[in-house]
Design an enzyme around this catalytic site. Structure first.
Site, PDB file in Angstrom:
ATOM      1  N   LYS A 131     -21.006 -17.462  -0.131  1.00  0.00           N
ATOM      2  CA  LYS A 131     -22.347 -17.391   0.401  1.00  0.00           C
ATOM      3  C   LYS A 131     -22.344 -16.287  -1.388  1.00  0.00           C
ATOM      4  O   LYS A 131     -22.961 -15.711  -0.581  1.00  0.00           O
ATOM      5  CB  LYS A 131     -22.755 -16.829   1.706  1.00  0.00           C
ATOM      6  N   ARG A 145       0.756  -1.531   0.397  1.00  0.00           N
ATOM      7  CA  ARG A 145      -0.065   0.169   0.003  1.00  0.00           C
ATOM      8  C   ARG A 145       0.715   1.727   0.259  1.00  0.00           C
ATOM      9  O   ARG A 145       0.604   1.970  -0.831  1.00  0.00           O
ATOM     10  CB  ARG A 145      -0.681  -0.087   1.447  1.00  0.00           C
ATOM     11  N   GLY A 192     -13.513  -3.788   0.455  1.00  0.00           N
ATOM     12  CA  GLY A 192     -15.005  -3.078   0.735  1.00  0.00           C
ATOM     13  C   GLY A 192     -15.599  -2.444  -0.637  1.00  0.00           C
ATOM     14  O   GLY A 192     -16.013  -2.259  -1.264  1.00  0.00           O
ATOM     15  N   GLY A 244     -10.755  -8.914  -1.211  1.00  0.00           N
ATOM     16  CA  GLY A 244      -9.377  -9.840  -0.352  1.00  0.00           C
ATOM     17  C   GLY A 244      -8.868 -11.405  -0.603  1.00  0.00           C
ATOM     18  O   GLY A 244      -8.477 -11.215  -1.261  1.00  0.00           O
TER      19      GLY A 244
HETATM   20  P1  AMP Z   1     -16.051 -15.122  -0.026  1.00  0.00           P
HETATM   21  O1  AMP Z   1     -15.611 -14.658   1.051  1.00  0.00           O
HETATM   22  O2  AMP Z   1     -18.003 -14.809  -0.290  1.00  0.00           O
HETATM   23  O3  AMP Z   1     -15.513 -14.100  -1.323  1.00  0.00           O
HETATM   24  O4  AMP Z   1     -15.688 -16.509   0.398  1.00  0.00           O
HETATM   25  C1  AMP Z   1     -14.415 -17.035  -0.126  1.00  0.00           C
HETATM   26  C2  AMP Z   1     -14.519 -18.367   1.172  1.00  0.00           C
HETATM   27  O5  AMP Z   1     -15.949 -18.702   0.392  1.00  0.00           O
HETATM   28  C3  AMP Z   1     -13.688 -18.889   0.654  1.00  0.00           C
HETATM   29  O6  AMP Z   1     -12.995 -18.482   2.479  1.00  0.00           O
HETATM   30  C4  AMP Z   1     -13.458 -20.596   0.688  1.00  0.00           C
HETATM   31  O7  AMP Z   1     -12.912 -21.133   0.681  1.00  0.00           O
HETATM   32  C5  AMP Z   1     -14.967 -20.107   0.112  1.00  0.00           C
HETATM   33  N1  AMP Z   1     -15.913 -21.355  -0.750  1.00  0.00           N
HETATM   34  C6  AMP Z   1     -15.730 -21.512  -1.885  1.00  0.00           C
HETATM   35  N2  AMP Z   1     -16.383 -22.663  -2.234  1.00  0.00           N
HETATM   36  C7  AMP Z   1     -17.122 -22.932  -1.051  1.00  0.00           C
HETATM   37  C8  AMP Z   1     -17.666 -24.452  -0.948  1.00  0.00           C
HETATM   38  N3  AMP Z   1     -17.636 -24.621  -1.927  1.00  0.00           N
HETATM   39  N4  AMP Z   1     -17.681 -24.692   0.201  1.00  0.00           N
HETATM   40  C9  AMP Z   1     -17.334 -24.244   1.138  1.00  0.00           C
HETATM   41  N5  AMP Z   1     -16.631 -23.194   1.284  1.00  0.00           N
HETATM   42  C10 AMP Z   1     -16.136 -22.687  -0.065  1.00  0.00           C
END
Ligand code: AMP
Length: 393
Positions: free
Chosen positions: A191, A36, A371, A348
């Site tokens: 999610k 940064r 963010g 991130g």
């Molecule tokens: P996000 O912060 O929403 O971008 O999610 C990233 C996280 O999703 C990472 O820590 C991944 O390990 C998790 N992730 C991705 N695919 C899967 C999956 N099929 N089952 C469980 N966790 C997952």
């Protein structure tokens, strides 16, 4: 609507309040990653070269409006001086006369030591404005916050974007604002619930959305596919179906995995197998997309002109469930190198995943703003950017 850059401003003899993001990781009193800091160097050097005095405003950690000694920006001084190749004056309590007397760059103490910063209190914005002649914002990553040093003060002084901010805004404009088509978005991660706004915005702007990661499971389940013990928001079936309907109406193609990698446990090295998407055993979970899906994604990148990427395609932190993310990232990098694709990624986890794949430097642009990048992908107005679209008075 556009913003001024440093080139539009007469900086000679001026005090240029420059909002930077130097919220760097520190261990044992030492900066452990100077990324940064390195990225703001062009802005500071250009202000100096034009005869201005850059006065850096920045936050550090979350002191919540209190003086917290271990969150003093003083700790960044050696790294900042090394990056700039010159000494930097550190000032805890700035006043106009001291800044006028400064002969080189100045760093002001953590803006968040005052509760007025995050409250965007006009008193603090007014005080900051009284210190300088020009406001320059080089902290895209803090631009989603309407704080005194990111938004309030910008409205009170002639303002401009720093080099990093201008580069970031330019890259984002190319990827979503006014992109070359077709545009493919890759959206992965854990999610659906955290990416609803993002999907809603992308459906209207891109031609194809590749959905991966845990959130793909929610879409699959919503279509009646058995997902075993997978991470899945079963209660979001209606939401997922609604997103699919909206995509169809908007002529945006949603692509879900056609094959998957399944395992009995969420663990590095867990025994796993590849199967078709509709063949997940009841006692197993989906942890990655399979090779057929990766081939589809690679083919899409070959015909796309622009890719915008947020979120991993699988549980990339635990091998071997990083395979689809790594292979797709390398495919995007390859097509970018060939010169036929503009690839922009951010967030991130995404930056970590692309670093893990060893291709972060081969994308057209990687945004390290977590963010702010997400809010921009959601189509939200970032207050710090909006403030640069107008001049006071
Ligand atoms: P996000 O912060 O929403 O971008 O999610 C990233 C996280 O999703 C990472 O820590 C991944 O390990 C998790 N992730 C991705 N695919 C899967 C999956 N099929 N089952 C469980 N966790 C997952």
């Amino acid at each position: 609507m556009t913003w001024n850059t440093l080139d539009d401003m007469d900086l000679a003899g001026k005090i240029v309040l420059t909002r930077v993001d130097i919220n760097v990781p520190v261990e044992d009193g030492k900066v452990t990653d100077t990324t940064r800091i390195d990225r703001i160097v062009p802005t500071i050097k250009d202000i100096l070269a034009a005869g201005g005095t850059p006065v850096m405003l920045a936050h550090f950690g979350r002191p919540k409006g209190q003086f917290v000694p271990e969150m003093s920006l003083r700790v960044t001084l050696p790294a900042l001086e090394a990056a700039l190749g010159q000494s930097v004056t550190f000032i805890e309590r700035p006043d106009r006369a001291t800044l006028e007397a400064a002969t080189g760059p100045v760093l002001i103490e953590n803006t968040r030591f005052s509760a007025m910063e995050e409250a965007n209190d006009p008193k603090m914005a007014g005080f900051l404005a009284s210190l300088g002649d020009i406001y320059c914002n080089d902290a895209f990553s803090a631009a989603h916050r309407a704080h005194a040093s990111t938004e309030g003060v910008a409205k009170l002084l002639p303002n401009c974007a720093g080099r990093l901010m201008a580069e970031e805004l330019g890259a984002l404009e190319k990827a979503l604002g006014n992109p070359q088509r077709p545009v493919v978005a890759v959206v992965g991660g854990a999610k659906v619930s955290t990416k609803l706004d993002l999907l809603g915005n992308l459906i209207d702007k891109v031609d194809t959305i590749i959905i991966g990661g845990g959130m793909a499971n929610t879409f699959l389940a919503a279509q009646g596919v058995q997902v075993g013990t997978s991470l899945c928001e079963h209660d979001l079936g209606d939401t997922a179906r609604d997103i699919m309907d909206k995509a169809a109406t908007a002529n945006c193609t949603l692509i879900l995995p056609s094959d998957i990698v399944v395992a009995a446990e969420f663990k590095a090295g867990a025994a796993n197998e590849i199967c078709d998407v509709d063949a997940c055993p009841a006692d197993k979970m989906i942890l990655d997309a399979g090779p057929k899906t990766v081939e589809t994604i690679h083919a899409m990148f070959n015909t796309a002109k622009t890719v915008i990427w947020n979120g991993p395609l699988g549980a990339f932190e635990i091998e071997p469930f990083d395979k689809a993310t790594v292979a797709a990232a390398r495919a995007a990098a390859e097509v970018t190198r060939a010169g036929t694709l503009i690839s922009v990624a951010g967030g991130g986890d995404t930056v970590a995943a692309l670093n893990h794949a060893g291709v972060a430097d081969q994308f057209t642009y990687i945004s390290t703003a977590g963010g702010a990048f997400l809010e921009w992908m959601e189509g939200k107005t970032l207050p710090g950017v909006a403030a640069l679209m107008q001049q006071p008075g």
